[in-house]
Design an enzyme around this catalytic site. Structure first.
Site, PDB file in Angstrom:
ATOM      1  N   GLY A 150       0.830  -1.196   0.000  1.00 10.87           N
ATOM      2  CA  GLY A 150       0.000   0.000   0.000  1.00 10.87           C
ATOM      3  C   GLY A 150       0.861   1.239   0.000  1.00 10.87           C
ATOM      4  CD  GLN A 151       2.280   4.933  -3.279  1.00 13.08           C
ATOM      5  OE1 GLN A 151       1.494   5.658  -3.837  1.00 13.08           O
ATOM      6  NE2 GLN A 151       3.576   5.067  -3.441  1.00 13.08           N
ATOM      7  N   GLY A 152       1.294   5.052   1.884  1.00 14.87           N
ATOM      8  CA  GLY A 152       0.860   5.914   2.976  1.00 14.87           C
ATOM      9  C   GLY A 152       1.927   6.931   3.248  1.00 14.87           C
ATOM     10  N   GLY A 153       1.921   7.510   4.409  1.00 12.88           N
ATOM     11  CA  GLY A 153       2.939   8.491   4.715  1.00 12.88           C
ATOM     12  C   GLY A 153       2.976   8.810   6.178  1.00 12.88           C
ATOM     13  N   GLY A 204       4.339  12.190   8.691  1.00  8.09           N
ATOM     14  CA  GLY A 204       4.887  13.523   8.607  1.00  8.09           C
ATOM     15  C   GLY A 204       6.025  13.779   9.546  1.00  8.09           C
ATOM     16  CB  THR A 205       6.489  14.340  12.791  1.00  8.89           C
ATOM     17  OG1 THR A 205       5.428  13.654  13.468  1.00  8.89           O
ATOM     18  CG2 THR A 205       5.946  15.621  12.190  1.00  8.89           C
ATOM     19  CB  VAL A 206      10.653  11.385  14.187  1.00 12.76           C
ATOM     20  CG1 VAL A 206      11.099  10.386  15.241  1.00 12.76           C
ATOM     21  CG2 VAL A 206      11.613  11.350  13.002  1.00 12.76           C
ATOM     22  CG  ASP A 224      -6.946   6.488   3.070  1.00  7.36           C
ATOM     23  OD1 ASP A 224      -8.047   6.618   2.503  1.00  7.36           O
ATOM     24  OD2 ASP A 224      -5.907   6.155   2.472  1.00  7.36           O
TER      25      ASP A 224
END
Length: 448
Positions: A154-157, A159-161, A244
């Site tokens: 899948g694709q995700g993300g 933003g921060t550690v 999501d």
């Protein structure tokens, strides 16, 4: 003067002697030589296939030796060329390695690698069992067979550690375990445990696989998924909005146990806030219309998305399909319309409507899905309420069938609910308009 004859006292009295036409005893080329007249002199060169200076000797060359000389010249030339190529290749490879090493260090620093290392060092200890691992790019590439696309789940993300650290602390049996991450690439991959049985979407929308998904299995998956969202909203600290939730992000193991994945779009909810102002991100078909209209993200946005998944489970249809007639493209709106017209059983999956004893159960699930899909977030139930109802239904299956005494109330709910009054055009399958960077998430074979 040598090479000339005539009267030197006269103007233009000296004439060049053509030694090649009128050779003198002292001006003669040897046999097999070619004479070339020049002004005041001459030259001698041996004929082809002869060697020598042309003045004293011209000997026929040995063909074998000539070939040997050619091979020698070719060999020397080739050897020199190979040496140049080897030296250049070694230098280029060394340069590329140094460049790659510098890029890895650069990405590691930019992606917060040093901060993450410090946090993990502080949190290490016998009581801390969920610490994530930082993978090197080389190890991850080897483990994924060169980032084979078949191993991308899948694709995700993120933003921060800080968010990665929070996700690593999620300890729920129905959440795909985050094993670690790699920060040496421009797009940092997240490493999850490997779930072998594919996604819920694959099972629902493949005819053969869908036939194996009984109503009991579907409602168990729904209850487990709802339990995860309830946990994120109510038990996690700080609370997490998945943002999501969709059938593609629900993985199934060999026992059809749900594993919620891809927290790339998730947002942490500060303790003093109930909603977040954010640019819209999500997947069309699952996207909360209130969030799309106001950009105010709340926990009820997850409730709406889960409602779509619940409808997907009982209808077997895709959340958004442009191959269907216009009024049927959005599954949520089509479901609401069908329920209001009393056509619920016309849109349910044939694989789960064969048993008449399940009719009451399906009506109850439809009512729950309809509540989740309410256009107003405040009128939707909480995920805790949704999870409790589905879990109760999974434990007490037969209680669903005892709906005859409530049939009038259920029918009233199925017919009197206000229609979904918010419409919008679908131009793409997904919306991703956020400042959070996208990242590829990969399975890791060493996971559970």
């Amino acid at each position: 003067m040598q090479g000339y004859d005539g009267n030197p006292y006269l103007k233009d009295g000296c004439r060049d002697i053509n030694e090649c036409v009128d050779p003198q005893p002292d001006y003669r080329c040897v046999k097999n030589a070619i004479c070339n007249n020049t002004v005041g002199s001459y030259t001698c060169t041996c004929r082809p296939d002869f060697s020598g200076d042309g003045y004293t000797e011209c000997n026929r060359e040995n063909p074998q030796r000539k070939i040997q000389n050619i091979y020698l010249i070719i060999g020397i030339t080739t050897g020199v060329a190979l040496m140049v190529i080897i030296v250049f290749g070694w230098s280029y490879t060394a340069f590329q390695r140094r460049k790659m090493s510098m890029m890895k260090k650069k990405f590691f620093q930019e992606n917060g690698g040093f901060v993450l290392q410090q946090r993990l060092t502080r949190e290490e200890g016998p009581s801390h069992t969920n610490t994530i691992k930082i993978f090197t790019a080389d190890k991850l590439e080897k483990a994924t067979n060169g980032f084979d696309k078949d191993r991308v789940v899948g694709q995700g993300g993120f933003g921060t550690v800080y968010k990665v650290l929070v996700l690593s602390q999620i300890n729920h049996r129905n959440v795909v375990k985050l094993l670690g991450c790699c920060l040496e690439t421009e797009v940092p991959p997240l490493v999850y445990e490997f779930i072998s049985n594919g996604t819920l979407s694959e099972h629902l929308h493949d005819k053969l696989k869908a036939s194996a998904l009984s109503l009991d299995i579907r409602l168990k998956v729904a209850a487990e998924t709802a339990g995860v969202l309830s946990y994120l909203h109510s038990a996690a600290y700080p609370p997490i909005i998945h943002r999501d939730n969709k059938s593609v992000n629900v993985l199934l193991d060999k026992n059809y146990t749900a594993k919620v994945s891809d927290f790339g779009a998730s947002r942490l909810v500060p303790a003093d806030q109930t909603e977040l102002s954010t640019l819209v991100q999500g997947t069309l078909g699952y996207l909360d219309p209130e969030y799309l209209q106001t950009s105010q993200l709340t926990k009820k946005s997850d409730v709406y998305s889960f409602g779509v998944v619940l409808v997907e489970l009982i209808t077997g249809q895709k959340a958004l399909c442009f191959q269907r007639p216009e009024e049927e493209r959005s599954l949520a709106q089509y479901f609401i319309s069908s329920v209001e017209k009393g056509h619920l059983f016309n849109i349910l999956d044939d694989n789960i409507v064969s048993d008449e004893g399940d009719a009451g159960q399906l009506k109850n699930v439809a009512v729950l899905a309809q509540r989740c899909l309410n256009v107003k977030g405040d009128d939707r139930p909480t995920m805790k309420e949704v999870a409790a109802q589905l879990e109760a239904g999974s434990r007490l299956k037969h209680s669903w069938a005892q709906t005859d005494q409530h049939s009038e109330e259920i029918e009233s709910l199925l017919h009197d609910t206000q229609p979904l009054g918010f419409g919008y055009e679908y131009s793409e399958h997904s919306v991703h308009i956020d400042s959070i960077t996208s990242h590829v998430t990969l399975p890791f074979p060493g996971g559970r």
